[in-house]
Write a protein that holds these residues in place. Structure first.
Motif, PDB file in Angstrom:
ATOM      1  N   TYR A   1      29.511  23.207  43.475  1.00 25.23           N
ATOM      2  CA  TYR A   1      29.778  23.334  42.041  1.00 25.23           C
ATOM      3  C   TYR A   1      29.275  24.663  41.486  1.00 25.23           C
ATOM      4  N   ARG A   2      28.378  25.322  42.200  1.00 23.84           N
ATOM      5  CA  ARG A   2      27.966  26.661  41.772  1.00 23.84           C
ATOM      6  C   ARG A   2      29.169  27.595  41.761  1.00 23.84           C
ATOM      7  N   THR A   3      29.935  27.582  42.844  1.00 25.34           N
ATOM      8  CA  THR A   3      31.120  28.438  42.929  1.00 25.34           C
ATOM      9  C   THR A   3      32.166  28.031  41.895  1.00 25.34           C
ATOM     10  N   ALA A   4      32.364  26.732  41.731  1.00 21.41           N
ATOM     11  CA  ALA A   4      33.354  26.258  40.754  1.00 21.41           C
ATOM     12  C   ALA A   4      33.004  26.726  39.345  1.00 21.41           C
ATOM     13  N   PHE A   5      31.740  26.640  38.969  1.00 22.73           N
ATOM     14  CA  PHE A   5      31.336  27.068  37.627  1.00 22.73           C
ATOM     15  C   PHE A   5      31.507  28.571  37.438  1.00 22.73           C
ATOM     16  N   LEU A   6      31.184  29.344  38.464  1.00 17.10           N
ATOM     17  CA  LEU A   6      31.319  30.798  38.357  1.00 17.10           C
ATOM     18  C   LEU A   6      32.788  31.215  38.195  1.00 17.10           C
ATOM     19  N   ILE A   7      33.704  30.417  38.732  1.00 20.08           N
ATOM     20  CA  ILE A   7      35.138  30.698  38.561  1.00 20.08           C
ATOM     21  C   ILE A   7      35.607  30.321  37.153  1.00 20.08           C
ATOM     22  N   ILE A   8      35.053  29.239  36.611  1.00 19.83           N
ATOM     23  CA  ILE A   8      35.526  28.691  35.340  1.00 19.83           C
ATOM     24  C   ILE A   8      34.885  29.348  34.115  1.00 19.83           C
ATOM     25  N   LEU A   9      33.617  29.704  34.186  1.00 21.36           N
ATOM     26  CA  LEU A   9      32.887  30.173  33.008  1.00 21.36           C
ATOM     27  C   LEU A   9      33.495  31.392  32.316  1.00 21.36           C
ATOM     28  N   PRO A  10      34.069  32.375  33.024  1.00 19.99           N
ATOM     29  CA  PRO A  10      34.633  33.532  32.311  1.00 19.99           C
ATOM     30  C   PRO A  10      35.726  33.171  31.304  1.00 19.99           C
ATOM     31  N   ILE A  11      36.326  31.981  31.419  1.00 17.30           N
ATOM     32  CA  ILE A  11      37.338  31.567  30.440  1.00 17.30           C
ATOM     33  C   ILE A  11      36.736  31.511  29.037  1.00 17.30           C
ATOM     34  N   ALA A  12      35.430  31.251  28.940  1.00 17.12           N
ATOM     35  CA  ALA A  12      34.779  31.159  27.635  1.00 17.12           C
ATOM     36  C   ALA A  12      34.849  32.479  26.873  1.00 17.12           C
ATOM     37  N   PHE A  13      34.847  33.612  27.581  1.00 11.93           N
ATOM     38  CA  PHE A  13      34.918  34.908  26.908  1.00 11.93           C
ATOM     39  C   PHE A  13      36.252  35.076  26.190  1.00 11.93           C
ATOM     40  N   LEU A  14      37.319  34.497  26.756  1.00 14.32           N
ATOM     41  CA  LEU A  14      38.621  34.532  26.101  1.00 14.32           C
ATOM     42  C   LEU A  14      38.577  33.759  24.789  1.00 14.32           C
ATOM     43  N   GLY A  15      37.938  32.597  24.812  1.00 10.97           N
ATOM     44  CA  GLY A  15      37.803  31.809  23.581  1.00 10.97           C
ATOM     45  C   GLY A  15      37.020  32.546  22.515  1.00 10.97           C
ATOM     46  N   ALA A  16      35.942  33.219  22.907  1.00 17.41           N
ATOM     47  CA  ALA A  16      35.144  33.980  21.944  1.00 17.41           C
ATOM     48  C   ALA A  16      35.975  35.097  21.322  1.00 17.41           C
ATOM     49  N   GLY A  17      36.807  35.744  22.130  1.00 18.88           N
ATOM     50  CA  GLY A  17      37.666  36.803  21.612  1.00 18.88           C
ATOM     51  C   GLY A  17      38.644  36.284  20.568  1.00 18.88           C
ATOM     52  N   CYS A  18      39.201  35.094  20.789  1.00 23.95           N
ATOM     53  CA  CYS A  18      40.131  34.507  19.813  1.00 23.95           C
ATOM     54  C   CYS A  18      39.431  34.207  18.492  1.00 23.95           C
ATOM     55  N   LEU A  19      38.189  33.738  18.565  1.00 29.47           N
ATOM     56  CA  LEU A  19      37.446  33.483  17.329  1.00 29.47           C
ATOM     57  C   LEU A  19      37.173  34.775  16.570  1.00 29.47           C
ATOM     58  N   MET A  20      36.895  35.849  17.287  1.00 28.10           N
ATOM     59  CA  MET A  20      36.661  37.127  16.615  1.00 28.10           C
ATOM     60  C   MET A  20      37.919  37.616  15.898  1.00 28.10           C
ATOM     61  N   LEU A  21      39.083  37.283  16.432  1.00 28.53           N
ATOM     62  CA  LEU A  21      40.329  37.684  15.777  1.00 28.53           C
ATOM     63  C   LEU A  21      40.513  36.985  14.433  1.00 28.53           C
ATOM     64  N   ALA A  22      39.849  35.846  14.268  1.00 24.37           N
ATOM     65  CA  ALA A  22      39.951  35.109  12.997  1.00 24.37           C
ATOM     66  C   ALA A  22      39.043  35.688  11.927  1.00 24.37           C
TER      67      ALA A  22
END
Length: 518
Positions: free
Chosen positions: A447-468
């Protein structure tokens, strides 16, 4: 123009620019019927409503994570693996997301506190049924747990809408922070209870765990039933008039199906179409919904499988892994949410788009800290880093929910929170348990590897909030412009009504009744 100036300085017709036809409905809802307003009951709002609504999240979180805490015993009893358990969690989330928009529609039209009470009673009873499922019928357990998605789909938009009507802009951050704090307490207690009960009775303690939330659920349902229903938009009107009192809705709400169930379904489909159109015409909501869906995926992945990371990669026992993550949720979630709520209220006027900038920054910090925590190191360092990450992640929730309340007109806030839930669930969280377990399986249950693959998606979400950021101030100002103009229209209508001679005036006095304090 500052936020405060925007909220008190009408500039243009809301009918032209709040959300098209939705502005007119917002104005009507914000003003309220003339006769009802003249005889409306009022109350000075305390902190009690935010605690009652928060307790609904507490019971729901405890119920969900008791199952997560005893998942090892459920796997053994039914002879299934992590992917099947991921399906068990995802079924609940998926049904929750599908039902949430119709539930949001109802939250904007029915008595919300009564709907929450009835729903909590039903979900408490259905949850207990899970403990009676034969071990040869895992599919039945999935169906029962999936049906519980109806519960949260009703209570979340209804509860959030009630909070927004009880508390104005200056107190919404704190109100939502209490709500979220109790959710994290429920999560932590559920994991601890499930982890403790699961191994008992030769591994059959998971059956007992399903019954734990029954009694607390019935108590919370009673508290919701007793909670007065606030008039829709009353907090916005109180903000404009600087009043400490809120109007209460009529106890006798409209009948559920006044023209039959078939006619009701047709009205609901048409109403949902209009509500969704209203929501999607609000720029803040469009960006926020995309951001929430990506962040929801990451948060659900971490919340579902972090105990497995502790077990598989850090070699903790089941009970220690569940207790550790429960402690992480409580120790990080409570202070993080409280601080986030205070920041959301105090910084709302300090810089442009504070309600969405704060969540975006918190998400970036949290994701970065969690990625660092997956570097091989001693468990004590992992816990401290993840605790800081959890603090940052939970601090974003009150500001984000308060921002959505500010930007959405009162008459569609239930649908707005339904859309919030739909985006985070169907387009994000529902797939997270299955996708994460599938990725981990490809790397030997790592699950360490799985989390490291998935976590960068959060940066995309933060970028969308900044656009608002540049939209939320204008959207919030439009809501208050509509409130101000609608209140002026209501005062003019009352003046005309008071001056009308003859039977019409007598009828108004009878219908209006006296004004009293509750």
């Amino acid at each position: 123009m500052s936020t405060a100036e925007a909220r008190h300085t009408p500039k243009r017709s809301p009918a032209a620019d709040v959300t098209g036809e939705g502005a007119a409905a917002a104005a009507i809802e914000a003003a309220g019927p003339v006769r009802a307003a003249r005889g409306a009951r009022r109350m000075v709002v305390t902190n009690w409503p935010m605690w009652v609504v928060g307790l609904t999240l507490f019971v729901d979180g405890m119920d969900q994570y008791i199952v997560r805490g005893s998942s090892n015993q459920i796997k053994a009893a039914f002879g299934v693996g992590d992917t099947a358990i991921g399906l068990l969690f995802s079924a609940f989330i998926l049904v929750n997301g599908i039902v949430t928009m119709p539930a949001g529609y109802l939250a904007d039209r029915w008595n919300r506190t009564r709907a929450m009470a009835v729903t909590i009673v039903l979900w408490s009873l259905i949850s207990a049924l899970g403990g009676l499922v034969p071990t040869a019928a895992f599919g039945l357990l999935v169906v029962i747990r999936a049906s519980l998605g109806f519960g949260q789909a009703v209570t979340d938009p209804s509860g959030s809408s009630v909070i927004a009507d009880y508390y104005g802009t200056e107190r919404r951050g704190r109100a939502f922070s209490i709500q979220q704090c109790l959710s994290y307490v429920g999560l932590g207690m559920g994991l601890a209870i499930g982890g403790a009960l699961g191994p008992l009775f030769d591994g059959r303690g998971w059956r007992v765990a399903f019954f734990v939330s029954l009694f607390p659920g019935l108590v919370v349902a009673y508290l919701c039933w007793r909670l007065p229903e606030p008039s829709r938009g009353t907090a916005d009107r109180a903000h404009v008039t600087h009043s400490d009192e809120m109007e209460l809705a009529d106890d006798d709400g409209p009948p559920l199906f006044p023209q039959g169930f078939r006619h009701f379904l047709g009205d609901m489909v048409d109403g949902l179409r209009k509500d969704v159109g209203t929501i999607l015409r609000i720029p803040t909501m469009r960006y926020a919904l995309v951001g929430v869906s990506t962040v929801g995926f990451v948060v659900t992945a971490v919340a579902t499988w972090m105990p497995n990371f502790y077990e598989n990669q850090l070699h903790l026992t089941q009970q220690a892994a569940n207790t550790t993550f429960g402690a992480l949720a409580i120790l990080g979630g409570i202070p993080g949410t409280i601080v986030g709520g205070r920041i959301a209220d105090r910084w709302v006027h300090r810089f442009l788009g504070a309600r969405v900038v704060i969540p975006a920054v918190c998400i970036v910090i949290s994701a970065a800290l969690f990625m660092v925590s997956f570097i091989p190191m001693a468990f004590a360092f992992v816990f401290v880093i993840q605790l800081a990450g959890f603090l940052a992640a939970t601090a974003c929730v009150p500001a984000l929910r308060a921002g959505l309340s500010d930007a959405a007109p009162a008459h569609v806030r239930g649908a707005g929170f339904g859309a919030f839930n739909l985006a985070s669930v169907v387009f994000g969280a529902a797939a997270a348990p299955i996708v994460t377990s599938a990725i981990a399986a490809q790397f030997g249950d790592n699950y360490r590897t799985a989390f490291l693959i998935i976590l960068p998606i959060a940066f995309l979400g933060a970028g969308c909030l900044m656009l608002a950021r540049r939209h939320i101030e204008r959207d919030a100002a439009k809501v208050f412009e509509a409130v101000v103009m609608a209140m002026a229209a209501r005062q003019a209508a009352e003046a005309v009504w008071d001056g009308a001679p003859g039977p019409a005036q007598d009828e108004a006095e009878v219908a209006g009744g006296g004004e009293g304090d509750t």
